[in-house]
Design a protein around this motif. Structure first.
Motif, PDB file in Angstrom:
ATOM      1  N   LEU A  29     -10.482   7.916  -2.931  1.00 24.85           N
ATOM      2  CA  LEU A  29      -9.433   7.238  -3.697  1.00 24.85           C
ATOM      3  C   LEU A  29      -8.116   7.239  -2.937  1.00 24.85           C
ATOM      4  O   LEU A  29      -7.438   6.215  -2.843  1.00 24.85           O
ATOM      5  CB  LEU A  29      -9.234   7.953  -5.032  1.00 24.85           C
ATOM      6  CG  LEU A  29     -10.139   7.506  -6.171  1.00 24.85           C
ATOM      7  CD1 LEU A  29      -9.899   8.382  -7.381  1.00 24.85           C
ATOM      8  CD2 LEU A  29      -9.864   6.052  -6.502  1.00 24.85           C
ATOM      9  N   VAL A  30      -7.764   8.398  -2.395  1.00 26.30           N
ATOM     10  CA  VAL A  30      -6.477   8.506  -1.713  1.00 26.30           C
ATOM     11  C   VAL A  30      -6.489   7.732  -0.398  1.00 26.30           C
ATOM     12  O   VAL A  30      -5.544   7.012  -0.080  1.00 26.30           O
ATOM     13  CB  VAL A  30      -6.112   9.990  -1.503  1.00 26.30           C
ATOM     14  CG1 VAL A  30      -5.055  10.130  -0.429  1.00 26.30           C
ATOM     15  CG2 VAL A  30      -5.621  10.579  -2.806  1.00 26.30           C
ATOM     16  N   SER A  33      -6.443   4.056  -1.243  1.00 28.80           N
ATOM     17  CA  SER A  33      -5.151   3.662  -1.816  1.00 28.80           C
ATOM     18  C   SER A  33      -4.062   3.593  -0.770  1.00 28.80           C
ATOM     19  O   SER A  33      -3.069   2.876  -0.938  1.00 28.80           O
ATOM     20  CB  SER A  33      -4.734   4.640  -2.917  1.00 28.80           C
ATOM     21  OG  SER A  33      -5.688   4.642  -3.944  1.00 28.80           O
ATOM     22  N   ILE A  41      -1.381   0.348  -6.639  1.00 26.46           N
ATOM     23  CA  ILE A  41      -1.928   1.708  -6.633  1.00 26.46           C
ATOM     24  C   ILE A  41      -2.317   2.192  -8.026  1.00 26.46           C
ATOM     25  O   ILE A  41      -3.386   2.755  -8.226  1.00 26.46           O
ATOM     26  CB  ILE A  41      -0.929   2.683  -5.948  1.00 26.46           C
ATOM     27  CG1 ILE A  41      -0.988   2.452  -4.429  1.00 26.46           C
ATOM     28  CG2 ILE A  41      -1.266   4.135  -6.256  1.00 26.46           C
ATOM     29  CD1 ILE A  41       0.056   3.188  -3.638  1.00 26.46           C
ATOM     30  N   PHE A  42      -1.435   1.981  -9.001  1.00 26.47           N
ATOM     31  CA  PHE A  42      -1.743   2.445 -10.360  1.00 26.47           C
ATOM     32  C   PHE A  42      -2.176   1.295 -11.267  1.00 26.47           C
ATOM     33  O   PHE A  42      -2.069   1.381 -12.478  1.00 26.47           O
ATOM     34  CB  PHE A  42      -0.534   3.157 -10.964  1.00 26.47           C
ATOM     35  CG  PHE A  42      -0.346   4.548 -10.426  1.00 26.47           C
ATOM     36  CD1 PHE A  42      -1.234   5.566 -10.793  1.00 26.47           C
ATOM     37  CD2 PHE A  42       0.691   4.853  -9.569  1.00 26.47           C
ATOM     38  CE1 PHE A  42      -1.070   6.847 -10.312  1.00 26.47           C
ATOM     39  CE2 PHE A  42       0.859   6.138  -9.078  1.00 26.47           C
ATOM     40  CZ  PHE A  42      -0.032   7.139  -9.446  1.00 26.47           C
ATOM     41  N   GLU A  43      -2.664   0.215 -10.644  1.00 26.69           N
ATOM     42  CA  GLU A  43      -2.993  -0.971 -11.417  1.00 26.69           C
ATOM     43  C   GLU A  43      -4.178  -0.744 -12.363  1.00 26.69           C
ATOM     44  O   GLU A  43      -5.136  -0.065 -12.012  1.00 26.69           O
ATOM     45  CB  GLU A  43      -3.333  -2.113 -10.457  1.00 26.69           C
ATOM     46  CG  GLU A  43      -3.076  -3.479 -11.023  1.00 26.69           C
ATOM     47  CD  GLU A  43      -3.061  -4.519  -9.899  1.00 26.69           C
ATOM     48  OE1 GLU A  43      -2.074  -5.243  -9.769  1.00 26.69           O
ATOM     49  OE2 GLU A  43      -4.040  -4.571  -9.149  1.00 26.69           O
ATOM     50  N   VAL A  44      -4.061  -1.308 -13.571  1.00 27.26           N
ATOM     51  CA  VAL A  44      -5.164  -1.281 -14.532  1.00 27.26           C
ATOM     52  C   VAL A  44      -5.600  -2.715 -14.762  1.00 27.26           C
ATOM     53  O   VAL A  44      -4.751  -3.578 -14.991  1.00 27.26           O
ATOM     54  CB  VAL A  44      -4.697  -0.671 -15.880  1.00 27.26           C
ATOM     55  CG1 VAL A  44      -5.878  -0.573 -16.838  1.00 27.26           C
ATOM     56  CG2 VAL A  44      -4.059   0.687 -15.659  1.00 27.26           C
ATOM     57  N   PHE A  46      -8.729  -0.770 -12.550  1.00 25.17           N
ATOM     58  CA  PHE A  46      -8.784  -0.265 -11.191  1.00 25.17           C
ATOM     59  C   PHE A  46      -9.307  -1.324 -10.224  1.00 25.17           C
ATOM     60  O   PHE A  46     -10.312  -1.992 -10.506  1.00 25.17           O
ATOM     61  CB  PHE A  46      -9.699   0.966 -11.165  1.00 25.17           C
ATOM     62  CG  PHE A  46      -9.878   1.529  -9.792  1.00 25.17           C
ATOM     63  CD1 PHE A  46      -8.840   2.176  -9.158  1.00 25.17           C
ATOM     64  CD2 PHE A  46     -11.099   1.413  -9.139  1.00 25.17           C
ATOM     65  CE1 PHE A  46      -9.006   2.697  -7.897  1.00 25.17           C
ATOM     66  CE2 PHE A  46     -11.275   1.932  -7.873  1.00 25.17           C
ATOM     67  CZ  PHE A  46     -10.222   2.578  -7.250  1.00 25.17           C
ATOM     68  N   TRP A 241       4.334   7.337  -3.845  1.00 26.80           N
ATOM     69  CA  TRP A 241       2.892   7.551  -3.698  1.00 26.80           C
ATOM     70  C   TRP A 241       2.310   6.895  -2.454  1.00 26.80           C
ATOM     71  O   TRP A 241       1.494   7.489  -1.768  1.00 26.80           O
ATOM     72  CB  TRP A 241       2.160   7.069  -4.956  1.00 26.80           C
ATOM     73  CG  TRP A 241       2.323   8.033  -6.087  1.00 26.80           C
ATOM     74  CD1 TRP A 241       3.056   7.848  -7.212  1.00 26.80           C
ATOM     75  CD2 TRP A 241       1.759   9.350  -6.182  1.00 26.80           C
ATOM     76  NE1 TRP A 241       2.994   8.962  -8.007  1.00 26.80           N
ATOM     77  CE2 TRP A 241       2.198   9.902  -7.410  1.00 26.80           C
ATOM     78  CE3 TRP A 241       0.933  10.120  -5.377  1.00 26.80           C
ATOM     79  CZ2 TRP A 241       1.835  11.178  -7.841  1.00 26.80           C
ATOM     80  CZ3 TRP A 241       0.577  11.391  -5.798  1.00 26.80           C
ATOM     81  CH2 TRP A 241       1.018  11.906  -7.008  1.00 26.80           C
TER      82      TRP A 241
END
Lengths: 277, 314
Positions: A29-30, A33, A41-44, A46, A241
């Motif tokens: 994930l990291v 990203s 990055i924090f999109e919903v 995913f 981030w």
């Protein structure tokens, strides 16, 4: 033994999949990203698929140039820690494998006892002394401390690797007139190579990743990459981030690759070293 | 390999020591050589670890701070330590966290070892993947987990919300410590796993087959036959993880800094704060001595066994 039934196999496959997800998901994930645009990055929901971009790495270069000097410091500290630990451990391990006298045995056990000390405890008395010696914020103090904490594991690992080398080889070389140094260098060292690789792996992982000593004993000059990453997590204006992911990715890639390439030595080291059962 | 070495010695005739031709040196001259070989390791250990460890005991009986002459105060530091509720909070947190980590790892590592031992296909790759977290620095591990657990936006925290679990690690002390445990288990399970896996693989197949013929179920075979055989490895794993988990610092520090209100401090963080933030060297030293004794106490069975092994062979 004969559980080739389909249901057993399915359960096992599901279990393995779960373990792999647990181990790898945070890393993947990291790392992925790090190549996303910051707003993704924090999109919903995913985003599993995206167009990779180097934007975060550029941000890292712009906002956190100290991360790259941190990387350089990490490399310096790791390389010299490995060299020092290997030399000191090989010498001590050889002696422990080849001697029977009480004094040597006592010192072998002494090494084990010292290894059990919690690192943070020695920082309290060391801090004023290191300040007084003006070794604070130097590569040297980290190298010495890291080597001190790993030389006991190293000596015991080398002891069990050297013990497997037949002493007759050394005797034959001695009859041919080799000096002790020559025997050590030309006979024992090449045969203990596997042990040296295993020890190198342990020391690299430790020195490259160590956090507590590096945080306490360095400020600017010798600050290592893990400490810089730690600081990037505690900024007052909120965590960047994208840059943090880029930094974490750069920092973890080399050591993960080394461990994956040499993993059989890791197992050899664990079973031959101090944790032999 | 041995032939290779022998050849190497033949091809390159070594210089002969003129004073002592064709004869092994008398053994007594070797001690000097051995001491020389031991010297670097011993200097490192005595200079950087053993002396400070002894000095901290002395320091714990002194009233001292930076730039002030230490004065003997007897057990006053220990009395102050016992009276400090922050210390007891740190002790209790450490106790809880360490036990969760050690036994969580043991159960998880054993389960993975059992799961994996009959797998042939892609075993090397699977083991490589399981080991990967072990190669990652604490601070990067925290980056990963904080990203996943970021309240309301992190992937894992949303998934957990979905099944009704909320882990408010940034406000509730218990949740902060729970997440620290989770990260520690994630990172160190490979160590426990590798030890148990190697032990499981070395259990002779015959004992299993004999038990199967006697009518033991798979469950019975595991608990009654295999677990007793790998017990030494289990004990080694537990012992080592206890010793290393007591040092726990980075996971908690980078998540919560020991807060809110010092409620999530573990012993290492208590020690760090008292030393480097409050410059309370006496109190910190007394706490350090407690940590020292605790670690050695846990290590005692291991040290005893190794001392016995050293006496037996070598």
């Amino acid at each position: 033994m004969h559980d080739l039934r389909l249901s057993t196999r399915l359960v096992r496959a599901a279990g393995i999949l779960a373990v792999l997800t647990w181990s790898l998901a945070p890393i993947l994930l990291v790392v992925t990203s790090a190549f996303k645009e910051p707003r993704q990055i924090f999109e919903v929901p995913f985003q599993a698929f995206f167009i990779p971009t180097a934007e975060n790495f550029e941000t890292l270069v712009r906002l956190n140039p100290e991360f790259f000097s941190g990387l350089r410091n990490s490399v310096i500290v790791t390389v010299f820690t490995v060299l020092l630990t290997l030399c000191a451990s090989f010498g001590a391990g050889y002696v422990y494998a080849r001697t029977k006298e009480t004094a040597y045995k006592v010192s072998a056990v002494f090494m084990l006892v010292v290894r059990m000390l919690p690192p943070i405890v020695v920082t309290v008395p060391l801090f004023p002394v290191i300040n007084w010696l003006e070794l604070n914020d130097s590569h040297l103090i980290l190298i010495l401390l890291y080597a001190a904490f790993y030389v006991s594991l190293g000596a015991w690992m080398m002891r069990s690797f050297v013990a497997q080398i037949p002493i007759e080889l050394e005797e034959a070389a001695a009859i041919d007139g080799a000096t002790l140094w020559q025997i050590l260098r030309l006979v024992v060292l090449p045969l203990a190579a596997q042990g040296l690789v295993a020890l190198t792996l342990f020391v690299v992982v430790f020195a490259w990743n160590e956090y507590v000593f590096a945080m306490i004993f360095t400020m600017n000059n010798a600050r290592t990459a893990p400490v810089v990453i730690g600081e990037m997590l505690s900024t007052a204006e909120g965590v960047q981030w994208g840059a943090v992911f880029a930094a974490a990715t750069i920092q973890l890639v080399p050591v993960v690759l080394i461990v994956l390439a040499l993993q059989r030595f890791l197992i050899a080291g664990l079973t031959a070293g101090a944790v032999k059962s | 390999m041995i032939a290779q070495i022998a050849r190497r010695i033949d091809i390159r005739p070594l210089r002969r020591d003129a004073s002592m031709p064709d004869r092994q040196r008398p053994p007594q001259t070797r001690h000097g050589f051995y001491v020389l070989l031991l010297l670097p390791a011993l200097l490192l250990l005595v200079g950087l670890l053993a002396t400070p460890a002894v000095y901290i005991v002395w320091l714990s009986f002194q009233k001292s701070t930076l730039g002030q002459e230490p004065a003997f105060v007897g057990l006053a530091n220990y009395a102050a330590l016992i009276a400090d509720s922050g210390f007891w909070r740190a002790v209790w947190n450490t106790f809880a966290v360490v036990n969760v980590i050690v036994y969580g790892e043991l159960a998880f590592g054993l389960a993975v070892a059992v799961l994996l031992r009959r797998v042939e296909m892609g075993r090397k790759l699977i083991i490589a993947a399981i080991i990967a977290p072990y190669a990652i620095t604490e601070s990067s591990g925290i980056v990963m987990w904080r990203f996943m657990m970021e309240p309301e936006v992190g992937i894992a925290s949303r998934l957990l919300d979905g099944v009704g679990i909320v882990l408010p690690w940034d406000s509730e002390p218990w949740a902060g410590l729970a997440l620290a445990c989770l990260i520690a288990i994630w990172q160190h399970m490979p160590f426990t796993f590798l030890i148990l896996y190697a032990a499981l693989l070395s259990v002779p197949k015959e004992t299993q087959e004999a038990a199967a013929i006697d009518g033991a179920t798979a469950w019975q075979r595991f608990w009654r036959v295999e677990v007793p055989i790998i017990m030494p490895a289990i004990l080694v794993a537990i012992l080592f993880r206890y010793i290393f988990a007591i040092r726990l610092f980075g996971e908690v520090w980078l998540l919560t800094r020991g807060g809110p209100a010092r409620l999530t401090e573990v012993l290492a963080i208590y020690l760090y704060r008292e030393t480097f933030q409050y410059r309370n060297f006496g109190l910190a030293s007394a706490a350090g001595v407690c940590m020292l004794l605790l670690s050695l106490l846990i290590a005692l069975p291991y040290l005893y066994r190794m001392a016995k092994e050293v006496r037996r062979d070598a």
